[in-house]
Design a protein around this motif. Sequence first.
Motif, mmCIF file in Angstrom:
data_model
loop_
_atom_site.group_PDB
_atom_site.id
_atom_site.type_symbol
_atom_site.label_atom_id
_atom_site.label_comp_id
_atom_site.label_asym_id
_atom_site.label_seq_id
_atom_site.Cartn_x
_atom_site.Cartn_y
_atom_site.Cartn_z
ATOM 1 N N LEU A 138 0.853 -1.184 0.000
ATOM 2 C CA LEU A 138 0.000 0.000 0.000
ATOM 3 C C LEU A 138 0.888 1.232 0.000
ATOM 4 C CD1 LEU A 138 -3.163 0.684 2.126
ATOM 5 C CD2 LEU A 138 -1.338 2.374 2.005
ATOM 6 N N THR A 139 0.623 2.150 -0.918
ATOM 7 C CA THR A 139 1.371 3.410 -0.996
ATOM 8 C C THR A 139 0.407 4.570 -0.825
ATOM 9 O OG1 THR A 139 2.942 2.412 -2.555
ATOM 10 C CG2 THR A 139 2.953 4.810 -2.366
ATOM 11 N N LEU A 140 0.742 5.456 0.088
ATOM 12 C CA LEU A 140 -0.058 6.658 0.326
ATOM 13 C C LEU A 140 0.676 7.877 -0.227
ATOM 14 C CD1 LEU A 140 -2.233 8.474 1.631
ATOM 15 C CD2 LEU A 140 -0.950 8.291 3.782
ATOM 16 N N TYR A 141 0.017 8.573 -1.150
ATOM 17 C CA TYR A 141 0.489 9.862 -1.645
ATOM 18 C C TYR A 141 -0.398 10.931 -1.016
ATOM 19 C CZ TYR A 141 2.892 7.351 -5.480
ATOM 20 O OH TYR A 141 3.696 6.520 -6.231
ATOM 21 N N TRP A 142 0.229 11.841 -0.283
ATOM 22 C CA TRP A 142 -0.535 12.908 0.379
ATOM 23 C C TRP A 142 -0.026 14.250 -0.111
ATOM 24 C CZ3 TRP A 142 -0.502 13.937 6.394
ATOM 25 C CH2 TRP A 142 -1.500 14.889 6.704
ATOM 26 N N GLY A 143 -0.900 15.024 -0.728
ATOM 27 C CA GLY A 143 -0.516 16.313 -1.263
ATOM 28 C C GLY A 143 -1.059 17.469 -0.457
ATOM 29 N N VAL B 294 -0.280 16.245 -6.563
ATOM 30 C CA VAL B 294 -0.103 14.903 -6.015
ATOM 31 C C VAL B 294 -0.376 13.824 -7.060
ATOM 32 C CG1 VAL B 294 -2.466 14.808 -5.074
ATOM 33 C CG2 VAL B 294 -0.660 13.403 -4.068
ATOM 34 N N HIS B 295 -1.365 14.013 -7.916
ATOM 35 C CA HIS B 295 -1.654 12.944 -8.880
ATOM 36 C C HIS B 295 -0.575 12.848 -9.947
ATOM 37 C CE1 HIS B 295 -3.145 15.822 -11.900
ATOM 38 N NE2 HIS B 295 -3.252 14.813 -12.746
ATOM 39 N N ALA C 250 4.029 9.760 -12.246
ATOM 40 C CA ALA C 250 5.470 9.640 -12.474
ATOM 41 C C ALA C 250 5.992 8.287 -12.018
ATOM 42 C CB ALA C 250 6.205 10.761 -11.738
ATOM 43 N N ASP C 251 5.310 7.677 -11.057
ATOM 44 C CA ASP C 251 5.756 6.394 -10.508
ATOM 45 C C ASP C 251 5.098 5.197 -11.176
ATOM 46 O OD1 ASP C 251 7.295 7.836 -8.753
ATOM 47 O OD2 ASP C 251 5.946 7.582 -7.033
ATOM 48 N N HIS C 252 4.000 5.418 -11.889
ATOM 49 C CA HIS C 252 3.240 4.301 -12.460
ATOM 50 C C HIS C 252 2.848 4.624 -13.905
ATOM 51 C CE1 HIS C 252 2.763 2.403 -8.493
ATOM 52 N NE2 HIS C 252 2.535 3.618 -8.042
ATOM 53 N N ALA C 253 3.382 3.869 -14.820
ATOM 54 C CA ALA C 253 2.996 4.015 -16.220
ATOM 55 C C ALA C 253 1.767 3.187 -16.546
ATOM 56 C CB ALA C 253 4.149 3.603 -17.132
ATOM 57 N N ASP C 254 1.542 2.119 -15.764
ATOM 58 C CA ASP C 254 0.443 1.190 -16.021
ATOM 59 C C ASP C 254 -0.344 1.000 -14.727
ATOM 60 O OD1 ASP C 254 -1.255 -0.834 -16.746
ATOM 61 O OD2 ASP C 254 0.320 -2.341 -17.040
ATOM 62 N N PHE C 255 -1.641 1.318 -14.762
ATOM 63 C CA PHE C 255 -2.493 1.209 -13.578
ATOM 64 C C PHE C 255 -3.409 -0.022 -13.624
ATOM 65 C CE2 PHE C 255 -1.204 5.585 -13.477
ATOM 66 C CZ PHE C 255 -1.162 5.913 -12.117
ATOM 67 N N VAL D 160 -6.833 6.183 -18.705
ATOM 68 C CA VAL D 160 -6.075 6.172 -19.956
ATOM 69 C C VAL D 160 -4.874 5.248 -19.838
ATOM 70 C CG1 VAL D 160 -4.616 7.578 -21.471
ATOM 71 C CG2 VAL D 160 -6.818 8.447 -20.712
ATOM 72 N N ARG D 161 -4.339 5.145 -18.622
ATOM 73 C CA ARG D 161 -3.185 4.275 -18.380
ATOM 74 C C ARG D 161 -3.579 2.888 -17.871
ATOM 75 N NH1 ARG D 161 2.032 7.651 -16.123
ATOM 76 N NH2 ARG D 161 1.973 9.355 -17.649
ATOM 77 N N GLY D 162 -4.814 2.506 -18.102
ATOM 78 C CA GLY D 162 -5.196 1.129 -17.854
ATOM 79 C C GLY D 162 -5.967 0.851 -16.586
ATOM 80 N N LEU D 163 -6.248 1.867 -15.762
ATOM 81 C CA LEU D 163 -6.986 1.613 -14.528
ATOM 82 C C LEU D 163 -8.419 1.208 -14.846
ATOM 83 C CD1 LEU D 163 -7.133 1.710 -11.399
ATOM 84 C CD2 LEU D 163 -7.867 4.086 -11.618
ATOM 85 N N ASN D 164 -8.835 0.081 -14.285
ATOM 86 C CA ASN D 164 -10.223 -0.363 -14.406
ATOM 87 C C ASN D 164 -11.064 0.427 -13.417
ATOM 88 O OD1 ASN D 164 -12.696 -1.826 -14.253
ATOM 89 N ND2 ASN D 164 -11.648 -3.677 -14.948
ATOM 90 N N LYS D 165 -12.157 1.019 -13.878
ATOM 91 C CA LYS D 165 -12.963 1.869 -13.005
ATOM 92 C C LYS D 165 -13.521 1.116 -11.804
ATOM 93 C CE LYS D 165 -14.270 5.390 -16.384
ATOM 94 N NZ LYS D 165 -15.394 6.058 -17.110
#
Length: 231
Positions: free
Chosen positions: A133-138, A181-182, A187-192, A215-220
């Motif tokens: 699990l990675t948390l990005y907090w902006g 933040v997004h 920058a860390d993930h080319a494929d979601f 657009v980078r592959g994340l399934n909704k």
Amino acid sequence: MSEIVCKVDSISPLTSEVYKVALIPPSPVEFKAGQYVLVHMGEKDQRPFSIANPATDNNRIELHIGADPENTYAGEVLARMQEDGEIALSGGHGEAYLQPNGMPMVLIAGGTGFSYTYSILQQHLAGDSSIPLTLYWGGRHAEDLYLADELRALAEKHDNFSFIPVVEFAHDDWQGRTGWVHHAVMADHADFSHLQVYVAGRFEMARTVREDFTVRGLNKKNLFGDAFAFI
């Protein structure tokens, strides 16, 4: 869902504009990590706030309320709590709760949206899951990331947790990531396609995350956030 009257145990500042509120319900409150409560200010005036504590700790309700001088919506809630010493609410509400499916998880928080991700994070770490699990907090400024030190300590303790703070307007001595933040996530993930994503923040940020990540592959079906019930 029935109304619960909670005792206001404490209200303490996290920053100059964000307050930690500890509420004590008359009995444990059933909720899922990532859900929210509705604070009942009037019969037709119910205001949502994310629960910051994990579902394993349901003898209390912790809220992080941002109440800058221009935010009367939240300021009125704090004033009611301070004046009355109790508050009526209902919960848990929302469908964007923790729903692990074996995929690595990315949590994205903007500002006090962190409280949503904090509940999910604590719930995840309380279990025996090895799922990363990675948390990005902006935040606009480094001081807005009010639990950054605690999160760094958690990341050192747990091999399956990484914390990445992102500051939009950084001072010269800031050593971390900068910008939106997004963008740091992208920058860390080319494929979601292999990730679950949980997001909390302004509607504009949530909308952009959905557009850019799919657009980078994340399934909704692997994208969660209360904002998506409205946008």
